[in-house]
Design a protein around this motif. Structure first.
Motif, mmCIF file in Angstrom:
data_model
loop_
_atom_site.group_PDB
_atom_site.id
_atom_site.type_symbol
_atom_site.label_atom_id
_atom_site.label_comp_id
_atom_site.label_asym_id
_atom_site.label_seq_id
_atom_site.Cartn_x
_atom_site.Cartn_y
_atom_site.Cartn_z
ATOM 1 N N GLU A 101 0.823 -1.205 0.000
ATOM 2 C CA GLU A 101 0.000 0.000 0.000
ATOM 3 C C GLU A 101 0.858 1.256 0.000
ATOM 4 O OE1 GLU A 101 -3.400 2.474 0.075
ATOM 5 O OE2 GLU A 101 -2.967 0.444 -0.616
ATOM 6 N N PHE A 102 1.948 1.239 0.744
ATOM 7 C CA PHE A 102 2.821 2.415 0.791
ATOM 8 C C PHE A 102 3.564 2.617 -0.535
ATOM 9 C CE2 PHE A 102 2.618 1.159 5.382
ATOM 10 C CZ PHE A 102 1.832 2.238 5.771
ATOM 11 N N ILE A 103 3.869 1.517 -1.216
ATOM 12 C CA ILE A 103 4.461 1.612 -2.547
ATOM 13 C C ILE A 103 3.493 2.302 -3.498
ATOM 14 C CG2 ILE A 103 5.140 0.262 -4.576
ATOM 15 C CD1 ILE A 103 6.374 -1.797 -2.644
ATOM 16 N N ARG A 104 2.233 1.881 -3.437
ATOM 17 C CA ARG A 104 1.198 2.487 -4.290
ATOM 18 C C ARG A 104 1.049 3.979 -3.986
ATOM 19 N NH1 ARG A 104 -3.481 4.527 -4.016
ATOM 20 N NH2 ARG A 104 -3.658 4.128 -1.763
ATOM 21 N N MET A 105 1.008 4.326 -2.706
ATOM 22 C CA MET A 105 0.811 5.715 -2.309
ATOM 23 C C MET A 105 2.004 6.590 -2.709
ATOM 24 S SD MET A 105 -0.922 5.230 1.466
ATOM 25 C CE MET A 105 -1.273 6.983 1.705
ATOM 26 N N ALA A 106 3.221 6.061 -2.535
ATOM 27 C CA ALA A 106 4.425 6.819 -2.882
ATOM 28 C C ALA A 106 4.471 7.103 -4.381
ATOM 29 C CB ALA A 106 5.679 6.065 -2.442
ATOM 30 N N ALA A 107 4.112 6.100 -5.188
ATOM 31 C CA ALA A 107 4.105 6.275 -6.641
ATOM 32 C C ALA A 107 3.035 7.276 -7.064
ATOM 33 C CB ALA A 107 3.871 4.935 -7.324
ATOM 34 N N GLN A 108 1.869 7.200 -6.422
ATOM 35 C CA GLN A 108 0.778 8.117 -6.747
ATOM 36 C C GLN A 108 1.129 9.541 -6.342
ATOM 37 O OE1 GLN A 108 -2.990 6.920 -5.093
ATOM 38 N NE2 GLN A 108 -4.085 8.671 -5.933
ATOM 39 N N ALA A 109 1.813 9.688 -5.205
ATOM 40 C CA ALA A 109 2.201 11.016 -4.731
ATOM 41 C C ALA A 109 3.162 11.684 -5.707
ATOM 42 C CB ALA A 109 2.843 10.908 -3.346
ATOM 43 N N LYS A 110 4.102 10.922 -6.234
ATOM 44 C CA LYS A 110 5.043 11.484 -7.204
ATOM 45 C C LYS A 110 4.334 11.869 -8.495
ATOM 46 C CE LYS A 110 9.558 10.795 -9.323
ATOM 47 N NZ LYS A 110 10.744 9.911 -9.422
ATOM 48 N N ASP A 111 3.361 11.064 -8.879
ATOM 49 C CA ASP A 111 2.599 11.350 -10.102
ATOM 50 C C ASP A 111 1.847 12.674 -9.974
ATOM 51 O OD1 ASP A 111 1.365 10.545 -12.713
ATOM 52 O OD2 ASP A 111 -0.454 10.578 -11.505
ATOM 53 N N LEU A 112 1.337 12.973 -8.776
ATOM 54 C CA LEU A 112 0.592 14.218 -8.569
ATOM 55 C C LEU A 112 1.461 15.448 -8.808
ATOM 56 C CD1 LEU A 112 -1.574 13.522 -5.372
ATOM 57 C CD2 LEU A 112 -2.259 13.406 -7.764
#
Length: 204
Positions: A121-132
């Motif tokens: 879940e943290f991998i998903r969130m970290a990747a999404q945060a960078k995308d933003l």
């Protein structure tokens, strides 16, 4: 690698079938051997795609899935795609070190299997945060991912080093692991699935 079957090997293509973990190990050996063979010529590339399928999957289905993974690798060249993540070969060396470190912590009971599953879940969130950061329009409901550092730190503090009795030693070790894993998440994001899922699939 006696349990790996060669479907074909000709020209500049290989199609191999075998246990996914042994295929992964073989691909790393092949890449290093090939790199030595061409005298580390950066103009000659080695790309690989690994696809995981159930045993009853037809060969043509395996071939199609592997080809899709390979095309992702060829898009940037000299890369490997596994678990839907594409990484450069030099990154694989670092990711292998991460895999060994995570496995070591698991054996030492500094981290638990459930903590490794939470990392997804943290991998998903970290990747999404960078995308933003690269988008012009961001909706408020999409900003939850920006809390991943705080959420990870909270979860890790509660779950890392439970077997360490001394509070000071536990805090020191927990802080070290949190800093280490946070650095990996920031640097590799989704690519961290390659060492993480490697461990989790082998634990099944």
């Amino acid at each position: 690698f006696k349990n790996i079957y060669t479907v074909f090997a000709g020209g500049d293509d290989l199609f191999l079938i075998g246990p996914w973990n042994r295929i992964y190990e073989l691909v790393i050996v092949l890449q290093k051997t090939f790199s030595d063979y061409v005298c580390n010529n950066l103009e000659i590339h080695f790309s690989a795609g690994i696809s995981l399928k159930k045993a009853h999957t037809p060969i043509d289905g395996m071939a199609e899935s592997a080809e899709e993974a390979l095309e992702k690798s060829k898009d940037g060249r000299n890369r490997i795609t596994m678990f839907s993540q594409t990484a450069k070969w030099e990154e694989i060396e670092d990711l292998e070190m991460i895999r060994k470190k995570l496995k070591e912590w698991l054996v030492e009971e500094l981290i638990t299997k459930s903590m490794l599953y939470r990392l997804n879940e943290f991998i998903r969130m970290a990747a999404q945060a960078k995308d933003l950061l690269h988008r012009k329009d961001v909706y408020f409901k999409e900003m939850d991912c920006l809390k991943w550092r705080a959420l990870f730190s909270y979860s890790a503090t509660r779950n890392i080093g439970k077997k360490i009795k001394n509070k000071e030693n536990r805090k020191q070790k927990t802080d070290e692991l949190i800093a280490c894993i946070t650095g990996w998440l920031e640097k590799y994001e989704g690519k961290l699935k390659i060492p993480l899922w490697n461990i989790l699939y082998n634990l099944r």
